[in-house]
Design a protein around this motif. Structure first.
Motif, PDB file in Angstrom:
ATOM      1  N   ALA A   1       8.535   1.088  -8.991  1.00 28.63           N
ATOM      2  CA  ALA A   1       9.090   1.693  -7.780  1.00 28.63           C
ATOM      3  C   ALA A   1      10.591   1.895  -7.914  1.00 28.63           C
ATOM      4  O   ALA A   1      11.120   2.965  -7.607  1.00 28.63           O
ATOM      5  CB  ALA A   1       8.777   0.816  -6.569  1.00 28.63           C
ATOM      6  N   LEU A   2      11.305   0.872  -8.394  1.00 31.35           N
ATOM      7  CA  LEU A   2      12.757   0.996  -8.545  1.00 31.35           C
ATOM      8  C   LEU A   2      13.121   2.037  -9.598  1.00 31.35           C
ATOM      9  O   LEU A   2      14.121   2.756  -9.452  1.00 31.35           O
ATOM     10  CB  LEU A   2      13.367  -0.359  -8.897  1.00 31.35           C
ATOM     11  N   ALA A   3      12.321   2.136 -10.656  1.00 26.35           N
ATOM     12  CA  ALA A   3      12.581   3.157 -11.672  1.00 26.35           C
ATOM     13  C   ALA A   3      12.413   4.558 -11.071  1.00 26.35           C
ATOM     14  O   ALA A   3      13.195   5.471 -11.375  1.00 26.35           O
ATOM     15  CB  ALA A   3      11.636   2.970 -12.856  1.00 26.35           C
ATOM     16  N   MET A   4      11.424   4.724 -10.208  1.00 24.12           N
ATOM     17  CA  MET A   4      11.221   6.011  -9.543  1.00 24.12           C
ATOM     18  C   MET A   4      12.396   6.321  -8.621  1.00 24.12           C
ATOM     19  O   MET A   4      12.893   7.453  -8.574  1.00 24.12           O
ATOM     20  CB  MET A   4       9.913   5.991  -8.756  1.00 24.12           C
ATOM     21  N   VAL A   5      12.855   5.305  -7.889  1.00 25.85           N
ATOM     22  CA  VAL A   5      13.990   5.503  -6.996  1.00 25.85           C
ATOM     23  C   VAL A   5      15.242   5.866  -7.800  1.00 25.85           C
ATOM     24  O   VAL A   5      16.027   6.723  -7.389  1.00 25.85           O
ATOM     25  CB  VAL A   5      14.240   4.245  -6.141  1.00 25.85           C
TER      26      VAL A   5
ATOM     27  N   ARG B   1       0.827  -1.204   0.000  1.00 26.79           N
ATOM     28  CA  ARG B   1       0.000   0.000   0.000  1.00 26.79           C
ATOM     29  C   ARG B   1       0.865   1.260   0.000  1.00 26.79           C
ATOM     30  O   ARG B   1       0.548   2.248  -0.675  1.00 26.79           O
ATOM     31  CB  ARG B   1      -0.943   0.003   1.207  1.00 26.79           C
ATOM     32  N   TYR B   2       1.965   1.235   0.753  1.00 28.06           N
ATOM     33  CA  TYR B   2       2.880   2.377   0.746  1.00 28.06           C
ATOM     34  C   TYR B   2       3.510   2.548  -0.634  1.00 28.06           C
ATOM     35  O   TYR B   2       3.639   3.668  -1.138  1.00 28.06           O
ATOM     36  CB  TYR B   2       3.968   2.197   1.808  1.00 28.06           C
ATOM     37  N   ILE B   3       3.947   1.439  -1.232  1.00 26.19           N
ATOM     38  CA  ILE B   3       4.558   1.516  -2.558  1.00 26.19           C
ATOM     39  C   ILE B   3       3.569   2.109  -3.561  1.00 26.19           C
ATOM     40  O   ILE B   3       3.919   2.998  -4.352  1.00 26.19           O
ATOM     41  CB  ILE B   3       5.029   0.125  -3.015  1.00 26.19           C
ATOM     42  N   GLN B   4       2.347   1.624  -3.538  1.00 29.76           N
ATOM     43  CA  GLN B   4       1.327   2.134  -4.447  1.00 29.76           C
ATOM     44  C   GLN B   4       1.099   3.630  -4.245  1.00 29.76           C
ATOM     45  O   GLN B   4       0.992   4.400  -5.208  1.00 29.76           O
ATOM     46  CB  GLN B   4       0.018   1.365  -4.245  1.00 29.76           C
ATOM     47  N   LYS B   5       1.013   4.037  -3.000  1.00 36.12           N
ATOM     48  CA  LYS B   5       0.778   5.450  -2.696  1.00 36.12           C
ATOM     49  C   LYS B   5       1.881   6.320  -3.280  1.00 36.12           C
ATOM     50  O   LYS B   5       1.626   7.367  -3.885  1.00 36.12           O
ATOM     51  CB  LYS B   5       0.693   5.643  -1.184  1.00 36.12           C
ATOM     52  N   MET B   6       3.120   5.890  -3.114  1.00 37.86           N
ATOM     53  CA  MET B   6       4.247   6.704  -3.533  1.00 37.86           C
ATOM     54  C   MET B   6       4.425   6.709  -5.048  1.00 37.86           C
ATOM     55  O   MET B   6       4.736   7.739  -5.648  1.00 37.86           O
ATOM     56  CB  MET B   6       5.518   6.216  -2.835  1.00 37.86           C
ATOM     57  N   VAL B   7       4.221   5.568  -5.670  1.00 39.92           N
ATOM     58  CA  VAL B   7       4.421   5.477  -7.115  1.00 39.92           C
ATOM     59  C   VAL B   7       3.277   6.129  -7.884  1.00 39.92           C
ATOM     60  O   VAL B   7       3.499   6.742  -8.928  1.00 39.92           O
ATOM     61  CB  VAL B   7       4.589   3.999  -7.532  1.00 39.92           C
ATOM     62  N   TRP B   8       2.071   6.050  -7.363  1.00 46.14           N
ATOM     63  CA  TRP B   8       0.895   6.500  -8.096  1.00 46.14           C
ATOM     64  C   TRP B   8       0.471   7.940  -7.809  1.00 46.14           C
ATOM     65  O   TRP B   8      -0.364   8.483  -8.521  1.00 46.14           O
ATOM     66  CB  TRP B   8      -0.292   5.585  -7.782  1.00 46.14           C
TER      67      TRP B   8
END
Length: 272
Positions: free
Chosen positions: A212-216, A162-169
């Protein structure tokens, strides 16, 4: 018009409740084959155990950590142990003792604290606090859930998703990839996002973890380009450079273990 549609879509994603991303059963076999993988791996344990008993400052430091984890923490409340930044100091220490000592009590304490964060907070648009919570969730899950039930693992895993989704989206998070929003807060959630994406490899949807990794990657590349510029980072000084590196160093280590990517040759990073 295309830009407006993209903006609208991002807003809808941010508002829509995050799904569990095809939650799977995290069996003992699956978990034990993947963890720990962030700060240490099982293959590294013997060498680290030897290094911490050969005399020197590191031995004394670890002895103090072990004393705190085994003697002080058990009498404290979860909120007191977690402190202001959701266990940024305590969770890695507990995980280290759990792994080095094969300490069931330390693992149990790590599970309690990790689950406490999952049960008492929500991923939100506060990038600093959400980032620190995700960091604790990822490290706690990675180092302390070897003795957990499948239900316990699934509960924390879904919270991490849920945290990953929140941050990526969410558009608000996406803005922190670039100037003028790029800064220490970018590192606070970006490094945590990277840790989470690595921790859940093989346990969550691959496209979500890839995004997520691409965003990081974008966050880290821009931080290394601008945050540590010899002329000074945008509106932040030396203190925030150290704080930013404190967040990034965990991710740098985990990323090197994951796919061999290294940041040690970056000239600006070494110049700090």
């Amino acid at each position: 018009m295309r830009a407006f549609h993209a903006y609208l879509f991002a807003g809808l994603l941010a508002a829509y409740p995050a799904a569990s991303a095809h939650a799977q059963t995290i069996t003992d076999e699956l978990y034990n084959s993947h963890h720990p993988r962030l700060l240490i791996t099982p293959a590294e344990l013997p060498a680290l155990q030897q290094k911490l008993t050969d005399g020197g400052v590191d031995d004394a430091l670890y002895a103090g950590v072990r004393q705190t984890v085994t003697t002080s923490y058990p009498s404290m409340s979860p909120a007191a142990i977690l402190g202001a930044w959701y266990g940024d100091q305590s969770i890695p220490c507990i995980g280290l003792v759990a792994q080095l000592e094969n300490d069931a009590s330390a693992r149990a304490l790590g599970r309690v604290l990790t689950t406490y964060i999952a049960d008492n907070y929500e991923p939100d648009t506060d990038e600093a606090n959400s980032g620190m919570r995700l960091r604790a969730l990822a490290i706690g899950y990675d180092m302390c859930f070897g003795d957990a039930s499948e239900a316990e693992r699934g509960h924390v895993r879904d919270e991490i998703v849920r945290y990953i989704q929140k941050m990526v989206w969410t558009q608000g998070y996406q803005a922190f990839q670039y100037q003028p929003y790029l800064g220490n807060h970018s590192a606070m959630f970006g490094a945590a996002l990277g840790l989470a994406a690595i921790a859940l490899q093989g346990e969550a949807d691959a496209p979500l973890l890839d995004n997520a990794l691409a965003m990081v990657d974008r966050i880290v590349d821009n931080l290394l380009t601008y945050q540590f510029d010899p002329g000074g980072s945008y509106n932040e000084g030396a203190f925030y450079a150290a704080w930013t590196l404190k967040q990034l160093v965990y991710y740098f280590d985990a990323r090197h273990r994951y796919d061999g990517r290294t940041y040690t040759d970056n000239a600006r990073l070494r110049a700090v």
